[in-house]
Write a protein that holds these residues in place. Structure first.
Motif, mmCIF file in Angstrom:
data_model
loop_
_atom_site.group_PDB
_atom_site.id
_atom_site.type_symbol
_atom_site.label_atom_id
_atom_site.label_comp_id
_atom_site.label_asym_id
_atom_site.label_seq_id
_atom_site.Cartn_x
_atom_site.Cartn_y
_atom_site.Cartn_z
ATOM 1 N N ARG A 89 64.812 9.950 14.895
ATOM 2 C CA ARG A 89 64.793 9.695 16.349
ATOM 3 C C ARG A 89 66.127 9.107 16.789
ATOM 4 O O ARG A 89 66.672 9.487 17.835
ATOM 5 C CB ARG A 89 63.640 8.768 16.718
ATOM 6 N N GLY A 90 66.674 8.194 15.991
ATOM 7 C CA GLY A 90 67.979 7.621 16.320
ATOM 8 C C GLY A 90 69.081 8.662 16.312
ATOM 9 O O GLY A 90 69.948 8.667 17.186
ATOM 10 N N ALA A 91 69.031 9.582 15.351
ATOM 11 C CA ALA A 91 70.054 10.631 15.275
ATOM 12 C C ALA A 91 69.975 11.562 16.483
ATOM 13 O O ALA A 91 71.007 11.931 17.060
ATOM 14 C CB ALA A 91 69.895 11.422 13.975
ATOM 15 N N TRP A 92 68.765 11.956 16.891
ATOM 16 C CA TRP A 92 68.617 12.808 18.079
ATOM 17 C C TRP A 92 69.097 12.064 19.328
ATOM 18 O O TRP A 92 69.721 12.651 20.208
ATOM 19 C CB TRP A 92 67.165 13.247 18.244
ATOM 20 N N THR A 93 68.803 10.782 19.399
ATOM 21 C CA THR A 93 69.235 9.989 20.557
ATOM 22 C C THR A 93 70.757 9.921 20.615
ATOM 23 O O THR A 93 71.358 10.121 21.683
ATOM 24 C CB THR A 93 68.615 8.585 20.500
ATOM 25 N N LEU A 94 71.394 9.665 19.497
ATOM 26 C CA LEU A 94 72.857 9.598 19.479
ATOM 27 C C LEU A 94 73.477 10.954 19.801
ATOM 28 O O LEU A 94 74.491 11.024 20.509
ATOM 29 C CB LEU A 94 73.345 9.085 18.128
ATOM 30 N N ALA A 95 72.885 12.029 19.325
ATOM 31 C CA ALA A 95 73.392 13.365 19.648
ATOM 32 C C ALA A 95 73.293 13.613 21.153
ATOM 33 O O ALA A 95 74.234 14.127 21.772
ATOM 34 C CB ALA A 95 72.621 14.427 18.873
ATOM 35 N N ALA A 96 72.175 13.237 21.749
ATOM 36 C CA ALA A 96 72.001 13.412 23.193
ATOM 37 C C ALA A 96 73.004 12.567 23.976
ATOM 38 O O ALA A 96 73.563 13.015 24.982
ATOM 39 C CB ALA A 96 70.571 13.065 23.597
ATOM 40 N N LEU A 97 73.266 11.340 23.514
ATOM 41 C CA LEU A 97 74.256 10.484 24.184
ATOM 42 C C LEU A 97 75.655 11.077 24.085
ATOM 43 O O LEU A 97 76.437 11.012 25.042
ATOM 44 C CB LEU A 97 74.246 9.081 23.575
ATOM 45 N N ALA A 98 75.987 11.664 22.949
ATOM 46 C CA ALA A 98 77.308 12.281 22.786
ATOM 47 C C ALA A 98 77.477 13.434 23.762
ATOM 48 O O ALA A 98 78.533 13.580 24.397
ATOM 49 C CB ALA A 98 77.493 12.761 21.346
ATOM 50 N N VAL A 99 76.439 14.251 23.929
ATOM 51 C CA VAL A 99 76.501 15.363 24.882
ATOM 52 C C VAL A 99 76.617 14.812 26.297
ATOM 53 O O VAL A 99 77.441 15.281 27.086
ATOM 54 C CB VAL A 99 75.268 16.282 24.739
ATOM 55 N N ARG A 100 75.813 13.812 26.615
ATOM 56 C CA ARG A 100 75.883 13.220 27.961
ATOM 57 C C ARG A 100 77.268 12.681 28.260
ATOM 58 O O ARG A 100 77.828 12.916 29.327
ATOM 59 C CB ARG A 100 74.855 12.101 28.100
ATOM 60 N N ASP A 101 77.856 11.971 27.295
ATOM 61 C CA ASP A 101 79.198 11.422 27.495
ATOM 62 C C ASP A 101 80.224 12.526 27.671
ATOM 63 O O ASP A 101 81.110 12.431 28.523
ATOM 64 C CB ASP A 101 79.602 10.529 26.328
ATOM 65 N N HIS A 102 80.113 13.586 26.904
ATOM 66 C CA HIS A 102 81.066 14.695 27.000
ATOM 67 C C HIS A 102 80.928 15.395 28.348
ATOM 68 O O HIS A 102 81.929 15.669 29.012
ATOM 69 C CB HIS A 102 80.854 15.695 25.870
ATOM 70 N N VAL A 103 79.708 15.680 28.753
ATOM 71 C CA VAL A 103 79.477 16.350 30.033
ATOM 72 C C VAL A 103 79.961 15.461 31.179
ATOM 73 O O VAL A 103 80.614 15.928 32.109
ATOM 74 C CB VAL A 103 77.989 16.709 30.199
ATOM 75 N N GLY A 104 79.679 14.175 31.103
ATOM 76 C CA GLY A 104 80.128 13.253 32.142
ATOM 77 C C GLY A 104 81.641 13.172 32.226
ATOM 78 O O GLY A 104 82.216 13.161 33.310
#
Length: 84
Positions: free
Chosen positions: A56-71
């Motif tokens: 769950r932590g790995a999926w969360t960090l992956a989602a945050l990385a995408v969010r940061d990149h898109v932002g």
């Protein structure tokens, strides 16, 4: 980057923001839905709540990385826009 700061929280998920965890759940659920809730070996994929903390932590960090990149990408596009 925000996701790098949250890397420390991977082993202590209760320190993560619930909005961040929701992003991980959204990403995981989308992946599972795309795979018809079956692993590449054809085995059933567990629900988010039945998944281990590390995954769950790995999926969360992956989602945050995408969010940061898109932002960041969106912010770069906005910088070039001049008001009329």
């Amino acid at each position: 980057m925000l996701w790098k700061k949250n890397w420390q929280s991977l082993h202590n998920p209760e320190n993560m923001d619930t909005k961040d965890i929701s992003l991980g759940k959204i990403a995981y659920d989308a992946y599972c839905a795309h795979r018809s809730w079956k692993s590449i070996r054809g085995e059933p994929l567990p629900s988010w709540d039945n998944q281990g903390e590390e995954l769950r932590g790995a999926w969360t960090l992956a989602a945050l990385a995408v969010r940061d990149h898109v932002g960041r990408d969106a912010a770069d596009r906005v910088k070039g826009i001049r008001p009329l």
